[in-house]
Scaffold this motif. Structure first.
Motif, PDB file in Angstrom:
ATOM      1  N   VAL A 397     -73.347  29.577 -12.628  1.00 44.80           N
ATOM      2  CA  VAL A 397     -72.038  29.080 -13.040  1.00 44.80           C
ATOM      3  C   VAL A 397     -71.406  28.176 -11.980  1.00 44.80           C
ATOM      4  O   VAL A 397     -70.748  27.179 -12.303  1.00 44.80           O
ATOM      5  N   VAL A 398     -71.626  28.491 -10.708  1.00 47.20           N
ATOM      6  CA  VAL A 398     -71.035  27.678  -9.650  1.00 47.20           C
ATOM      7  C   VAL A 398     -71.674  26.293  -9.636  1.00 47.20           C
ATOM      8  O   VAL A 398     -70.982  25.272  -9.505  1.00 47.20           O
ATOM      9  N   TRP A 399     -72.991  26.242  -9.775  1.00 46.70           N
ATOM     10  CA  TRP A 399     -73.673  24.942  -9.858  1.00 46.70           C
ATOM     11  C   TRP A 399     -73.254  24.205 -11.119  1.00 46.70           C
ATOM     12  O   TRP A 399     -72.984  22.997 -11.082  1.00 46.70           O
ATOM     13  N   ALA A 400     -73.185  24.908 -12.248  1.00 49.54           N
ATOM     14  CA  ALA A 400     -72.797  24.264 -13.508  1.00 49.54           C
ATOM     15  C   ALA A 400     -71.392  23.690 -13.403  1.00 49.54           C
ATOM     16  O   ALA A 400     -71.116  22.598 -13.923  1.00 49.54           O
ATOM     17  N   GLU A 401     -70.492  24.398 -12.736  1.00 50.91           N
ATOM     18  CA  GLU A 401     -69.137  23.871 -12.561  1.00 50.91           C
ATOM     19  C   GLU A 401     -69.146  22.584 -11.753  1.00 50.91           C
ATOM     20  O   GLU A 401     -68.451  21.611 -12.099  1.00 50.91           O
ATOM     21  N   SER A 402     -69.930  22.552 -10.689  1.00 55.56           N
ATOM     22  CA  SER A 402     -69.968  21.357  -9.850  1.00 55.56           C
ATOM     23  C   SER A 402     -70.478  20.148 -10.628  1.00 55.56           C
ATOM     24  O   SER A 402     -70.008  19.022 -10.423  1.00 55.56           O
ATOM     25  N   GLN A 403     -71.414  20.376 -11.547  1.00 52.15           N
ATOM     26  CA  GLN A 403     -71.948  19.269 -12.341  1.00 52.15           C
ATOM     27  C   GLN A 403     -70.959  18.829 -13.415  1.00 52.15           C
ATOM     28  O   GLN A 403     -70.674  17.645 -13.570  1.00 52.15           O
ATOM     29  N   THR A 404     -70.440  19.789 -14.148  1.00 49.70           N
ATOM     30  CA  THR A 404     -69.566  19.468 -15.279  1.00 49.70           C
ATOM     31  C   THR A 404     -68.306  18.737 -14.833  1.00 49.70           C
ATOM     32  O   THR A 404     -67.890  17.759 -15.461  1.00 49.70           O
ATOM     33  N   ASN A 405     -67.716  19.205 -13.752  1.00 50.56           N
ATOM     34  CA  ASN A 405     -66.429  18.649 -13.330  1.00 50.56           C
ATOM     35  C   ASN A 405     -66.562  17.383 -12.486  1.00 50.56           C
ATOM     36  O   ASN A 405     -65.535  16.780 -12.137  1.00 50.56           O
ATOM     37  N   SER A 406     -67.779  16.982 -12.152  1.00 50.44           N
ATOM     38  CA  SER A 406     -67.932  15.826 -11.262  1.00 50.44           C
ATOM     39  C   SER A 406     -68.544  14.612 -11.946  1.00 50.44           C
ATOM     40  O   SER A 406     -68.696  13.571 -11.304  1.00 50.44           O
ATOM     41  N   VAL A 407     -68.900  14.723 -13.214  1.00 47.43           N
ATOM     42  CA  VAL A 407     -69.612  13.625 -13.882  1.00 47.43           C
ATOM     43  C   VAL A 407     -68.811  12.337 -13.810  1.00 47.43           C
ATOM     44  O   VAL A 407     -69.311  11.291 -13.370  1.00 47.43           O
ATOM     45  N   GLU A 408     -67.559  12.377 -14.242  1.00 49.83           N
ATOM     46  CA  GLU A 408     -66.754  11.154 -14.274  1.00 49.83           C
ATOM     47  C   GLU A 408     -66.462  10.654 -12.862  1.00 49.83           C
ATOM     48  O   GLU A 408     -66.582   9.452 -12.575  1.00 49.83           O
ATOM     49  N   ARG A 409     -66.064  11.552 -11.967  1.00 50.36           N
ATOM     50  CA  ARG A 409     -65.727  11.135 -10.602  1.00 50.36           C
ATOM     51  C   ARG A 409     -66.902  10.462  -9.913  1.00 50.36           C
ATOM     52  O   ARG A 409     -66.749   9.415  -9.266  1.00 50.36           O
ATOM     53  N   ARG A 410     -68.068  11.027 -10.048  1.00 47.85           N
ATOM     54  CA  ARG A 410     -69.242  10.447  -9.394  1.00 47.85           C
ATOM     55  C   ARG A 410     -69.618   9.111 -10.027  1.00 47.85           C
ATOM     56  O   ARG A 410     -70.120   8.207  -9.342  1.00 47.85           O
TER      57      ARG A 410
END
Length: 522
Positions: A397-410
Motif C-alpha cells: 500500500v505504501v508503494w501503491a500510494e507513492s505511485q498513484t499520488n505522483s503520476v501527475e506531478r512527475r
C-alpha cells in the motif's frame, strides 16, 4: 594395582558464536537486503516517487546549494535530523540528481534499526529465538523496506525508537548512568526527526520515576528537554513565533484549514475517536497485513503478561499521537482504499505499529520455553505469508500510494525540465517558488543556487513586493497563481514571455515557465 575408573566426561555446553559476530552477521544480512531494495528503487525510478521524499531531498540540498546559504534554510515544520543525515552525500551531484543521496542514509538507518531492535529484545527476552522472530517480522515488511530506499523519515525514526528501547532495556539490566546518557541522545534525535518522538520523553521520564531513581530521572528530563526547547527557540529566532511549526503558514494544521476554506470535506475522524481508530487500524491492516496485526494484538497481551509495561508504552506512544492528531483536527489525515474517499494518503503512518508487533512476537515466543523455535517459525511464516502469496509491489500500500499520488506531478516535472534544461545557460538566474517546483531544477541538472526562492527571505520579499524595481531574473518558474508568476504579470510592460504552460488536474493552477524578453535598444 589401582583400579581403573571409567570417568564420564561432563558434557560441555554447546559453543555459541560471540555476540559481536552475531551482530555483524545480522548487520551484513540486513545491509544486503537494504542494498537490493535501494538498487531496485533506483533502477525503476521509485526513490523520489513520494512528493515528501523529493521535498526532504531538496530541503537538505539547499543547505549547501543556495544563492545565500544560511542557517534559516533549515526551515520549519519538518524537523532537521533526516536532512542533516543526507548532507555528506548531497555534496555529490550525481547522487543528488538520482536521489541516492537520500536513499542511502535511509537504508543505513533501517539496518541500524534492525540491529538495535535485536540488541534490545535480546536483553528483554534473554534467548535468540524471540529475538530472531522480532527482527524477522520487522525486517520483512515490504512497505517499510520500500521506505528504506527513499529519503523518508520513518526509517530514521524507527532507528531512534529502537535505540531508545535498547537504552531502557540496558538501564533495567544495569541501572547505570551510561544508559541514561544513551537515552538522552536517542531522545534528541527522535524529537528532531518526527513529532511523534516528543511523546517518548514523558514515557521515559515516567519509566525512570517508576524505578524510584529520582536523580537519574532528573538527569534525563534536564538533558532530553534540550531538543524541544531548541526547536522552540529555532522557530522563534527565524520566524518570530516559537510555535511556527505548529500553526504557521506551512504547518499541517494551516494546510488543512486552507483546504477547508476551499470547500474540502472535513476529515471524518475529527471529533470521533472510534472513526479515527477505525481509519488507523484499517491502514495498519493493509500496511502490516492481517496476520501481523493479529500478532501485534496477541503480542500486546503477552508483553503485558511478561511485565514489559514500559516498553509497550514506549512503542505504542507514536500510534497514539497519530490517532490523537486525526481526532483533534490537527491536520493529521490517513486515507486508504477500503474506506471513504477510497484513496491513498499517509498510509505509512500505520507502520508505527510494526515495532510493537515485533516486541509482541518476541513476548509470545518467550512464553513458550519448550517450543520457542517452532513458535518463532510459525509467527514469521504467518507474518510473511501475505507478501509471499502476493509478491507484486502493487500489493504494497505504501508503494501503491507513492505511485498513484505522483503520476501527475512527475509528468509535469519531466515536461518542464525537458524544456528548461536545454534552454538554460550557465549564469542564468531563476525566480521560483520552492516546494514541488524544485524537482524541475534537480531533474534539469540546474544548481539550486541559480534560483531565488522564498528561503532567501529579504531578496525574495523585495522582488515579490516591487517587481518593477527588483525583478530582473532570466526565468520565472511558478504555479500560475503563485507569488513569482503574479509578480511577473504585475510588470507594466510584458517583460516576460510564457515559454510553456502545463495544466494540472482538480482545478489546480497550471505550471508556467516564463523567459525574460531581450531589451530592445531605444
Amino acid at each position: 594395582m589401582a583400579k581403573r575408573r571409567n570417568l564420564k566426561k561432563a558434557k560441555s555446553p554447546p559453543s555459541r558464536p560471540p555476540r559481536g559476530l552475531v551482530i555483524l552477521t545480522l548487520a551484513f544480512v540486513l545491509a544486503m537486503l537494504a542494498a537490493t531494495v535501494v538498487l531496485w528503487s533506483h533502477s525503476t525510478g521509485q526513490i523520489l516517487a513520494y512528493g515528501d521524499a523529493e521535498a526532504h531531498l531538496n530541503i537538505a540540498r539547499k543547505l549547501i546549494d543556495n544563492r545565500h546559504p544560511a542557517y534559516r534554510e533549515l526551515g520549519t515544520v519538518w524537523l532537521p535530523v533526516p536532512h542533516l543525515l543526507m548532507l555528506p552525500l548531497l555534496a555529490i551531484d550525481p547522487l543528488y540528481r538520482n536521489g541516492l543521496a537520500g536513499a542511502i542514509p535511509s537504508a543505513c538507518c533501517w539496518v541500524a534499526a534492525g540491529v538495535l531492535l535485536y540488541a534490545a529484545i535480546r536483553k528483554l527476552a534473554g534467548a535468540w529465538e524471540p529475538t530472531a522472530c522480532a527482527v524477522a517480522i520487522f525486517a520483512f515488511n515490504p512497505n517499510l523496506l520500500y521506505l528504506a530506499s527513499t529519503p523518508m523519515t520513518e526509517p530514521v525514526f524507527y532507528m531512534e525508537l529502537a535505540g531508545l528501547l535498547y537504552s531502557l532495556a540496558s538501564y533495567r539490566e544495569s541501572g547505570k548512568v551510561g544508559a541514561i546518557i544513551g537515552a538522552i541522545l536517542w531522545s534528541w534525535c527522535a524529537v528532531l526527526t518526527r513529532y511523534e518522538g516528543w511523546m517518548l520523553l514523558p514515557v521515559v521520564a515516567l519509566f525512570l520515576a517508576a524505578q524510584r531513581k529520582w536523580k537519574h530521572a532528573a538527569i534525563y528530563v534536564a538533558g532530553a528537554s534540550i531538543a524541544p526547547l531548541y526547536w522552540f527557540a529555532h522557530n522563534w529566532w527565524i520566524y518570530g513565533d516559537p510555535l511556527e511549526f505548529y500553526r504557521g503558514e506551512w504547518s499541517a494544521k494551516a494546510i488543512y484549514q486552507r483546504g477547508q476554506a476551499r470547500g474540502a470535506t472535513p476529515y471524518p475522524g475529527i471529533g470521533h475517536w472510534t472513526v479515527a481508530i477505525k481509519y488507523y487500524l484499517t491502514a495498519a491492516r493493509v500496511a502490516l497485513d492481517a496476520p501481523t496485526l493479529w500478532i501485534a494484538a496477541a503480542g500486546l497481551i503477552a508483553a503485558l503478561y511478561k511485565r514489559w509495561y514500559w516498553f509497550v508504552l514506549l512503542l505504542i506512544a507514536a500510534p497514539l499521537v497519530t490517532i490523537s492528531g486525526m481526532e483533534s483536527g490537527g491536520g493529521v489525515e490517513i486515507f486508504v482504499p477500503p474506506l471513504w474517499p477510497f484513496s491513498y494518503y499517509n498510509s505509512r503512518y500505520a507502520l508505527a505499529l510494526l515495532p510493537l508487533a515485533a516486541l509482541g512476537a518476541a513476548a509470545i515466543v518467550a512464553l513458550m520455553p519448550r517450543f520457542r523455535g517452532t513458535t518463532a517459525i510459525v509467527l514469521v511464516l504467518a507474518a510473511a505469508a501475505p507478501w509471499i502469496a502476493y509478491p507484486r509491489p502493487s500489493n504494497w500500500v505504501v508503494w501503491a500510494e507513492s505511485q498513484t499520488n505522483s503520476v501527475e506531478r512527475r509528468a509535469w516535472t519531466h515536461k518542464v525540465a525537458a524544456i528548461l534544461g536545454p534552454s538554460y545557460r550557465p549564469g542564468d538566474r531563476i525566480l521560483y517558488s520552492f516546494g514541488d517546483l524544485t524537482a524541475i531544477l534537480r531533474e534539469a541538472g540546474i544548481p539550486l543556487r541559480a534560483g531565488l526562492q522564498s528561503g532567501n527571505q529579504l531578496e525574495w520579499l523585495r522582488t515579490i513586493a516591487r517587481p518593477d524595481l527588483y525583478l530582473d531574473q532570466d526565468w520565472v518558474l511558478d504555479f500560475e497563481d503563485g507569488p513569482a508568476a503574479t509578480a511577473a504579470r504585475g510588470l507594466r510592460n510584458p517583460a516576460y514571455t510564457v515559454v510553456t504552460r502545463i495544466p494540472r488536474l482538480h482545478k489546480e493552477a497550471a505550471v508556467v515557465l516564463l523567459h525574460r524578453n531581450p531589451v530592445t535598444p531605444q
